[in-house]
Design a protein around this motif. Sequence first.
Motif, short mmCIF file in Angstrom:
data_model
loop_
_atom_site.label_atom_id
_atom_site.label_comp_id
_atom_site.label_asym_id
_atom_site.label_seq_id
_atom_site.Cartn_x
_atom_site.Cartn_y
_atom_site.Cartn_z
N GLN A 162 0.82 -1.21 0.00
CA GLN A 162 0.00 0.00 0.00
C GLN A 162 0.85 1.27 0.00
O GLN A 162 0.38 2.34 -0.40
CB GLN A 162 -0.94 -0.01 1.20
N LYS A 163 2.10 1.13 0.43
CA LYS A 163 3.01 2.27 0.41
C LYS A 163 3.37 2.68 -1.02
O LYS A 163 3.70 3.83 -1.28
CB LYS A 163 4.29 1.93 1.19
N THR A 164 3.30 1.72 -1.94
CA THR A 164 3.66 2.03 -3.32
C THR A 164 2.79 3.15 -3.87
O THR A 164 3.30 4.17 -4.35
CB THR A 164 3.52 0.77 -4.21
N TYR A 165 1.49 2.99 -3.79
CA TYR A 165 0.59 4.01 -4.34
C TYR A 165 0.68 5.30 -3.53
O TYR A 165 0.65 6.41 -4.10
CB TYR A 165 -0.84 3.49 -4.36
N ASN A 170 2.89 11.07 -3.96
CA ASN A 170 3.67 12.17 -3.39
C ASN A 170 4.73 12.71 -4.35
O ASN A 170 5.31 13.77 -4.10
CB ASN A 170 4.36 11.72 -2.10
N VAL A 171 4.99 11.99 -5.43
CA VAL A 171 6.03 12.41 -6.37
C VAL A 171 5.59 13.66 -7.13
O VAL A 171 4.49 13.73 -7.67
CB VAL A 171 6.36 11.27 -7.36
N LYS A 172 6.48 14.63 -7.18
CA LYS A 172 6.23 15.86 -7.94
C LYS A 172 7.24 16.02 -9.08
O LYS A 172 6.92 16.56 -10.13
CB LYS A 172 6.32 17.08 -7.01
N GLU A 173 8.45 15.54 -8.85
CA GLU A 173 9.50 15.62 -9.85
C GLU A 173 10.64 14.69 -9.43
O GLU A 173 10.60 14.10 -8.35
CB GLU A 173 10.02 17.06 -9.98
N GLY A 174 11.63 14.54 -10.29
CA GLY A 174 12.79 13.73 -9.95
C GLY A 174 12.77 12.36 -10.60
O GLY A 174 12.04 12.11 -11.56
N PHE A 202 1.70 9.48 -13.49
CA PHE A 202 2.38 10.77 -13.64
C PHE A 202 1.80 11.57 -14.80
O PHE A 202 1.69 12.79 -14.73
CB PHE A 202 3.89 10.55 -13.86
N ARG A 203 1.41 10.88 -15.87
CA ARG A 203 0.81 11.57 -17.01
C ARG A 203 -0.55 12.15 -16.63
O ARG A 203 -0.90 13.27 -17.03
CB ARG A 203 0.69 10.62 -18.20
N ILE A 207 2.56 15.66 -14.64
CA ILE A 207 3.94 15.92 -14.19
C ILE A 207 4.95 15.01 -14.89
O ILE A 207 6.12 14.98 -14.50
CB ILE A 207 4.07 15.73 -12.66
N ARG A 208 4.51 14.29 -15.92
CA ARG A 208 5.41 13.30 -16.52
C ARG A 208 6.68 13.95 -17.07
O ARG A 208 7.76 13.33 -17.03
CB ARG A 208 4.69 12.54 -17.64
N ASP A 209 6.59 15.18 -17.54
CA ASP A 209 7.76 15.86 -18.08
C ASP A 209 8.76 16.23 -16.98
O ASP A 209 9.92 16.55 -17.27
CB ASP A 209 7.36 17.11 -18.86
N LYS A 210 8.32 16.16 -15.72
CA LYS A 210 9.21 16.49 -14.60
C LYS A 210 9.76 15.24 -13.90
O LYS A 210 10.57 15.36 -12.99
CB LYS A 210 8.45 17.34 -13.57
#
Length: 442
Positions: A162-165, A170-174, A202-203, A207-210
């Motif tokens: 459950q931590k995966t999702y 929480n991902v914004k970039e990187g 991400f798409r 934010i996929r471009d980030k």
Amino acid sequence: MLASKFVAKTVASSRCWTRFASTSAAPSSYKLIVVGGGAAGLAVSSTLSEKLGKDEVAVIEPSAAHYQQPLFTFVGGGLKDFKETFRPTADVVSPEAHWINQAAAEIDPDNNTVTLADGSKVSYEYLVVAAGIELDFSGIKGLQETIGKNGVASNYSPKYVQKTYEFLQNVKEGNALFTMPATPIKCAGAPQKIAYLADELFREKGIRDKVTVNYYTALGKIFAVDKYADAMNAVAKSRNINVNLFHDLVEVDGAAKKATFKLLGTGPKAGETLSVPYEFLHVTPPMKPFDFIKKSKIANAAGFVDVNQHTLQHNKYANIYSLGDCSSLPTSKTAAAAAAQSAVLKQNLLNQIRGTDAPSAEYNGYTSCPLVTGKHKLVLAEFSGYTGAPHETFFFNQANEHAFSYWLTAEALPEIYWKSMLKGTWNGPSSIRKFANPTGAN
């Protein structure tokens, strides 16, 4: 609530959770003992307990919960609820079998006994070993200290899936990293499936471009069978997912959010290490045989139960059989493989018990790996792990992404799993194939 606490609370509240658990009055000798209450063990024990009679079969299984592990990818991708993945073990063990709610600690094939975790022994006339394979989180330096936090998750564990999702959201970039180890593992497609679902997420968030999506595998190919390797390389390329071959994760520094890989193969940089910063890291841990198997006389040099790859009978001890992830069978370790193997094993073992001269049934290495590539998209790989030849059930080219393949995997197969496979009545799609793909296309 953590997955482990959720499971414990749910299982403990089941009215029948101790229904078949071992007691002090339990028998100490059985016609057949099945070590392992996973998909492979239950597929065998459910059928044979009905054939052999009440309490002639014992199932040794320490876990109070039985997980349908193929659903973990969907949970990690936010497409299924974790509650759908498990049932109390007492609810899935056949009422004709006796559930010994302990772990196996030792197998003595010369004396036909299994020693349990509490030191007691149970004896058998016949033994089926279906114990699965052990997740080795300690095999990667620093992983145990950071798994479940610092952006590090794994769909392979009910404790962390459950931590995966949660972490993906929480991902914004990187950098988002996804890894595949060098060891044999169960469901070898799962390490890359979550990469495709993350890319889609991400798409959707714009934010996929980030975010840079990187798949690191210790192997020399993205998939073992060329037909599906070509398909997955095309999918990865179309999504701008970077595929890095011969990269084995060896260390995780959670505080610094850094993953270190060792370069394998024969290239000029083989043996060197590469450190990569990450924002999200999905780890497929190395896996290994359980010690009680590896240290026993029934194991081969690699630690797996040494059986004939066609009959599933032990190569030395004629009253022992094995199937699933703990066996030496040289094919992918999947629930689909276990289903096909169970049919062969049950026929051969029953013939032996009954003393018939019927020819041995033979397993041809069939396995399947449904490769989820997005919501309602899936490449349905079916093949023989022995020959590498595709062995597809349907008339269309299953190497293409298909909504039907997704529906089959996400909706139909889970029902088949609970209602048929665990009851010993699902032996794989061979009976369907002659109607769905009569010409053997693709």
